[in-house]
Design a protein around this motif. Sequence first.
Motif, PDB file in Angstrom:
ATOM      1  N   LEU A  10       0.861  -1.188   0.000  1.00  0.00           N
ATOM      2  CA  LEU A  10       0.000   0.000   0.000  1.00  0.00           C
ATOM      3  C   LEU A  10       0.896   1.237   0.000  1.00  0.00           C
ATOM      4  CD1 LEU A  10      -2.474   1.765   0.298  1.00  0.00           C
ATOM      5  CD2 LEU A  10      -2.674   1.039   2.661  1.00  0.00           C
ATOM      6  N   VAL A  14       9.221   5.259  -2.709  1.00  0.00           N
ATOM      7  CA  VAL A  14      10.559   4.659  -2.738  1.00  0.00           C
ATOM      8  C   VAL A  14      10.551   3.252  -2.139  1.00  0.00           C
ATOM      9  CG1 VAL A  14      12.895   4.851  -1.812  1.00  0.00           C
ATOM     10  CG2 VAL A  14      11.722   6.892  -2.657  1.00  0.00           C
ATOM     11  N   ALA A  16       8.199   1.127  -1.741  1.00  0.00           N
ATOM     12  CA  ALA A  16       7.446   0.169  -2.553  1.00  0.00           C
ATOM     13  C   ALA A  16       8.307  -0.367  -3.696  1.00  0.00           C
ATOM     14  CB  ALA A  16       6.186   0.827  -3.110  1.00  0.00           C
ATOM     15  N   ILE A  36      -0.520  -0.586  -4.748  1.00  0.00           N
ATOM     16  CA  ILE A  36      -1.591   0.408  -4.923  1.00  0.00           C
ATOM     17  C   ILE A  36      -1.030   1.777  -4.556  1.00  0.00           C
ATOM     18  CG2 ILE A  36      -3.964   1.059  -4.360  1.00  0.00           C
ATOM     19  CD1 ILE A  36      -4.260  -1.705  -3.023  1.00  0.00           C
ATOM     20  N   SER A  37      -1.131   2.721  -5.480  1.00  0.00           N
ATOM     21  CA  SER A  37      -0.570   4.051  -5.205  1.00  0.00           C
ATOM     22  C   SER A  37      -1.499   5.161  -5.655  1.00  0.00           C
ATOM     23  CB  SER A  37       0.772   4.205  -5.918  1.00  0.00           C
ATOM     24  OG  SER A  37       1.280   5.493  -5.664  1.00  0.00           O
ATOM     25  N   GLU A  38      -1.560   6.165  -4.806  1.00  0.00           N
ATOM     26  CA  GLU A  38      -2.343   7.350  -5.144  1.00  0.00           C
ATOM     27  C   GLU A  38      -1.688   8.118  -6.299  1.00  0.00           C
ATOM     28  OE1 GLU A  38      -2.977   9.603  -1.617  1.00  0.00           O
ATOM     29  OE2 GLU A  38      -4.532  10.812  -2.529  1.00  0.00           O
ATOM     30  N   GLU A  39      -0.385   7.977  -6.417  1.00  0.00           N
ATOM     31  CA  GLU A  39       0.315   8.698  -7.487  1.00  0.00           C
ATOM     32  C   GLU A  39       0.054   8.014  -8.835  1.00  0.00           C
ATOM     33  OE1 GLU A  39       4.163  10.714  -6.496  1.00  0.00           O
ATOM     34  OE2 GLU A  39       4.183   9.188  -4.949  1.00  0.00           O
ATOM     35  N   PRO A  47      13.997  11.702  -3.857  1.00  0.00           N
ATOM     36  CA  PRO A  47      15.024  12.740  -3.665  1.00  0.00           C
ATOM     37  C   PRO A  47      15.327  13.560  -4.915  1.00  0.00           C
ATOM     38  CG  PRO A  47      15.681  10.764  -2.502  1.00  0.00           C
ATOM     39  CD  PRO A  47      14.450  10.391  -3.298  1.00  0.00           C
ATOM     40  N   LEU A  49      13.398  15.049  -6.740  1.00  0.00           N
ATOM     41  CA  LEU A  49      12.466  16.175  -6.910  1.00  0.00           C
ATOM     42  C   LEU A  49      13.021  17.511  -6.414  1.00  0.00           C
ATOM     43  CD1 LEU A  49       9.032  14.568  -5.923  1.00  0.00           C
ATOM     44  CD2 LEU A  49      10.083  14.738  -8.193  1.00  0.00           C
ATOM     45  N   THR A 121       3.045   3.881   3.036  1.00  0.00           N
ATOM     46  CA  THR A 121       2.297   5.093   2.695  1.00  0.00           C
ATOM     47  C   THR A 121       3.099   6.379   2.913  1.00  0.00           C
ATOM     48  OG1 THR A 121       1.287   4.848   4.872  1.00  0.00           O
ATOM     49  CG2 THR A 121      -0.054   4.202   2.988  1.00  0.00           C
ATOM     50  N   GLY A 122       4.323   6.266   3.426  1.00  0.00           N
ATOM     51  CA  GLY A 122       5.162   7.451   3.540  1.00  0.00           C
ATOM     52  C   GLY A 122       4.558   8.544   4.400  1.00  0.00           C
ATOM     53  N   ASN A 263       1.711   9.003   7.055  1.00  0.00           N
ATOM     54  CA  ASN A 263       0.333   8.639   6.691  1.00  0.00           C
ATOM     55  C   ASN A 263      -0.086   7.356   7.407  1.00  0.00           C
ATOM     56  OD1 ASN A 263      -0.121  10.790   4.835  1.00  0.00           O
ATOM     57  ND2 ASN A 263       1.150   9.725   3.335  1.00  0.00           N
ATOM     58  N   GLY A 295       9.710   2.171   5.462  1.00  0.00           N
ATOM     59  CA  GLY A 295       9.901   3.559   5.020  1.00  0.00           C
ATOM     60  C   GLY A 295       9.498   4.589   6.066  1.00  0.00           C
ATOM     61  N   ASP A 296       9.134   5.778   5.590  1.00  0.00           N
ATOM     62  CA  ASP A 296       8.859   6.921   6.478  1.00  0.00           C
ATOM     63  C   ASP A 296       7.778   6.636   7.517  1.00  0.00           C
ATOM     64  OD1 ASP A 296      10.634   8.369   4.956  1.00  0.00           O
ATOM     65  OD2 ASP A 296       9.215   9.961   4.414  1.00  0.00           O
ATOM     66  N   HIS A 313      14.120   9.119   5.766  1.00  0.00           N
ATOM     67  CA  HIS A 313      15.181   9.221   4.760  1.00  0.00           C
ATOM     68  C   HIS A 313      15.188   8.027   3.824  1.00  0.00           C
ATOM     69  CE1 HIS A 313      16.987  12.856   6.355  1.00  0.00           C
ATOM     70  NE2 HIS A 313      16.525  12.410   7.515  1.00  0.00           N
ATOM     71  N   TYR A 344      21.878  12.293   4.167  1.00  0.00           N
ATOM     72  CA  TYR A 344      22.820  13.031   3.318  1.00  0.00           C
ATOM     73  C   TYR A 344      22.082  14.161   2.609  1.00  0.00           C
ATOM     74  CZ  TYR A 344      20.592  10.944  -0.739  1.00  0.00           C
ATOM     75  OH  TYR A 344      19.657  10.591  -1.683  1.00  0.00           O
TER      76      TYR A 344
HETATM   77  P1  FAD Z   1       7.042   7.837  -0.111  1.00  0.00           P
HETATM   78  O1  FAD Z   1       8.192   7.797  -1.048  1.00  0.00           O
HETATM   79  O2  FAD Z   1       6.533   9.157   0.331  1.00  0.00           O
HETATM   80  O3  FAD Z   1       5.839   7.029  -0.792  1.00  0.00           O
HETATM   81  C1  FAD Z   1       4.576   6.926  -0.199  1.00  0.00           C
HETATM   82  C2  FAD Z   1       3.582   6.569  -1.272  1.00  0.00           C
HETATM   83  O4  FAD Z   1       2.350   6.152  -0.683  1.00  0.00           O
HETATM   84  C3  FAD Z   1       3.233   7.714  -2.201  1.00  0.00           C
HETATM   85  O5  FAD Z   1       3.254   7.240  -3.520  1.00  0.00           O
HETATM   86  C4  FAD Z   1       1.805   8.083  -1.791  1.00  0.00           C
HETATM   87  O6  FAD Z   1       1.057   8.639  -2.827  1.00  0.00           O
HETATM   88  C5  FAD Z   1       1.286   6.726  -1.404  1.00  0.00           C
HETATM   89  N1  FAD Z   1       0.106   6.739  -0.526  1.00  0.00           N
HETATM   90  C6  FAD Z   1      -0.002   7.299   0.701  1.00  0.00           C
HETATM   91  N2  FAD Z   1      -1.228   7.088   1.207  1.00  0.00           N
HETATM   92  C7  FAD Z   1      -1.919   6.365   0.287  1.00  0.00           C
HETATM   93  C8  FAD Z   1      -3.243   5.840   0.215  1.00  0.00           C
HETATM   94  N3  FAD Z   1      -4.118   6.010   1.200  1.00  0.00           N
HETATM   95  N4  FAD Z   1      -3.599   5.163  -0.909  1.00  0.00           N
HETATM   96  C9  FAD Z   1      -2.725   4.986  -1.937  1.00  0.00           C
HETATM   97  N5  FAD Z   1      -1.463   5.446  -1.897  1.00  0.00           N
HETATM   98  C10 FAD Z   1      -1.067   6.139  -0.821  1.00  0.00           C
HETATM   99  N6  FAD Z   1      15.867  11.372   1.727  1.00  0.00           N
HETATM  100  C11 FAD Z   1      17.204  11.214   1.710  1.00  0.00           C
HETATM  101  O7  FAD Z   1      17.731  10.391   2.469  1.00  0.00           O
HETATM  102  N7  FAD Z   1      17.988  11.944   0.882  1.00  0.00           N
HETATM  103  C12 FAD Z   1      17.487  12.882   0.053  1.00  0.00           C
HETATM  104  O8  FAD Z   1      18.239  13.540  -0.667  1.00  0.00           O
HETATM  105  C13 FAD Z   1      16.075  13.095   0.061  1.00  0.00           C
HETATM  106  N8  FAD Z   1      15.532  14.028  -0.725  1.00  0.00           N
HETATM  107  C14 FAD Z   1      14.169  14.226  -0.679  1.00  0.00           C
HETATM  108  C15 FAD Z   1      13.625  15.236  -1.473  1.00  0.00           C
HETATM  109  C16 FAD Z   1      12.261  15.490  -1.420  1.00  0.00           C
HETATM  110  C17 FAD Z   1      11.687  16.588  -2.268  1.00  0.00           C
HETATM  111  C18 FAD Z   1      11.427  14.731  -0.569  1.00  0.00           C
HETATM  112  C19 FAD Z   1       9.949  15.017  -0.507  1.00  0.00           C
HETATM  113  C20 FAD Z   1      11.972  13.730   0.220  1.00  0.00           C
HETATM  114  C21 FAD Z   1      13.346  13.474   0.164  1.00  0.00           C
HETATM  115  N9  FAD Z   1      13.939  12.483   0.949  1.00  0.00           N
HETATM  116  C22 FAD Z   1      15.289  12.294   0.921  1.00  0.00           C
HETATM  117  C23 FAD Z   1      13.134  11.623   1.795  1.00  0.00           C
HETATM  118  C24 FAD Z   1      12.766  10.343   1.046  1.00  0.00           C
HETATM  119  O9  FAD Z   1      12.296  10.644  -0.234  1.00  0.00           O
HETATM  120  C25 FAD Z   1      11.726   9.565   1.841  1.00  0.00           C
HETATM  121  O10 FAD Z   1      12.309   9.176   3.063  1.00  0.00           O
HETATM  122  C26 FAD Z   1      11.236   8.369   1.073  1.00  0.00           C
HETATM  123  O11 FAD Z   1      10.581   8.754  -0.105  1.00  0.00           O
HETATM  124  C27 FAD Z   1      10.292   7.521   1.925  1.00  0.00           C
HETATM  125  O12 FAD Z   1       9.819   6.471   1.160  1.00  0.00           O
HETATM  126  P2  FAD Z   1       8.384   5.837   1.443  1.00  0.00           P
HETATM  127  O13 FAD Z   1       8.177   4.809   0.379  1.00  0.00           O
HETATM  128  O14 FAD Z   1       8.275   5.470   2.868  1.00  0.00           O
HETATM  129  O15 FAD Z   1       7.359   7.029   1.213  1.00  0.00           O
END
Ligand code: FAD
Length: 426
Positions: A10, A14, A16, A36-39, A47, A49, A121-122, A263, A295-296, A313, A344
């Motif tokens: 879900l 990153v 996922a 499943i992704s909202e994006e 990173p 972005l 869900t980050g 989230n 993840g986050d 991160h 970093y």
């Molecule tokens: P995310 O990558 O945020 O993914 C979560 C996904 O879940 C998204 O696609 C979202 O749409 C989806 N989602 C959430 N809720 C739902 C729902 N109810 N239904 C369907 N889908 C859902 N970290 C570093 O260490 N170094 C860096 O240089 C760095 N640069 C970054 C730059 C930016 C602009 C940002 C925003 C973050 C950066 N980070 C960096 C942090 C890093 O990107 C995050 O730690 C990482 O993306 C976490 O991964 P994740 O998969 O847990 O969450």
Amino acid sequence: MGRAFVYVILGGGVAAGYAALEFTKRGVSHGELCIISEEPVAPYERPALSKGFLLPEAPSRLPSFHTCVGANEERLTPKWYKEHGIELVLGTRVKSADVRRKTLLTATGETISYKILIIATGARALKLEEFGVTGSDAENVCYLRDLDDANRLVNVIQSCSGGNAVVIGGGYVGMECAGSLVINKINVTMVFPEAHCMARLFTPKIATYYEDYYTSKGVKFVKGTVLTSFEFDSNGKVTAVNLRDGSQLPADLVVVGIGIRPNTGLFEGQLTLDKGGIKVNGLLQSSNNSVYAIGDVASFPVKILGETRRLEHVDSARKSARHAVAAIMDSVKTGDFDYLPFFYSRVFTLSWQFYGDNAGEVVYYGDFSSSTFGAYWVNKGYLVGSFLEGGTKEEYEAIANATRLKPAIEDLAELERQGLGFALAA
Ligand code: FAD
Ligand code: NDP
């Protein structure tokens, strides 16, 4: 209407992407795994972005930064998922989850059931409204969490070359965006409530180096105050920001980076939460055996620190993803996740890395007037954290290794004398 999968991830960020790669390495069958992704796009390296995506010349664009290109692994394009029989349900928000029934309900009305769920869900960007300021909807007020945000920011940047930007927040988004805006020839003022930038990680001495560097690039700093309101023109566009200290800054563009919230909403009352995230054990497994979190959004035991942390991160997202999948596919051989926190950033020609924890006394090394310097953190007699700006690959590996070894430090002056040599010899 409904579909059933063995494994459902879900969230399509990153974590996922890295989980999907690990599933294929461990032999998932076609049709067993769904993301499943909202994006509306396949998982990508978030990173990018705030870095390559914002460059005025030859900016990074998808598909070049789909996961897992950031770790020099395969680049997982939509074609890759298809070839591996992984179902990508994109542009689809899950609006409720039932962990007892093992089902997810999407906003399109589909029920998707799973045997094992991985929550990835980050987090979402905190909005100014949560601090009592209205105006986030204005067309030139930008946040930066996903591709939509980044596209919007690029459009605003292109419309205000030579203009003024106010960057709210002195954390990661603030620092990296400010750098990118300068490269786009925009005048930048950074506003944040703390006494110095990156207050949660940097010491005043480290922060001064970066602030001086940014100042040399034309960035202005307004510290110790916050935004209280916006001025708008008749089209609802922001023209200036008002600060609590009574001053006003003209603004053609406002970038807001004031932190995130994980989230967790779908699972509140169903899974145990801790430190703002979903509490998991060393196998990344939540309080429900069939549900993992990575993840986050995950709060996991960080062995080396002896406590549970939620890390925001990318390295932690990648590695927790791999570990969770290893635990799911081979729970007998997979031990507890043993993670060394790693953060970093890269901006202009600067580049730093940090490993471990920034607790205890700080010992600096190197020459702060040059491009290579660093610091160690020593807590209760042990080296627990290391920072290095401008290092080589070998030097970064050395500080990571030294921090992982957690050596006893009896003499801080001796550590200072040895400097980076201490890590290189460890
Ligand atoms: P995310 O990558 O945020 O993914 C979560 C996904 O879940 C998204 O696609 C979202 O749409 C989806 N989602 C959430 N809720 C739902 C729902 N109810 N239904 C369907 N889908 C859902 N970290 C570093 O260490 N170094 C860096 O240089 C760095 N640069 C970054 C730059 C930016 C602009 C940002 C925003 C973050 C950066 N980070 C960096 C942090 C890093 O990107 C995050 O730690 C990482 O993306 C976490 O991964 P994740 O998969 O847990 O969450
Ligand atoms: P951060 O938590 O890094 O920084 C937020 C900053 O905004 C803090 O300095 C915070 O201060 C400050 N702040 C809080 N409230 C206000 C306010 N009302 N007005 C002005 N400033 C305020 O979050 P970001 O938004 O910068 O980053 C979002 C996420 O993206 C994080 O998870 C981060 O890890 C990730 N990211 C990581 C990068 C990297 O690792 N290189 C790069 C870009 C993003 P206080 O500390 O007092 O709350």
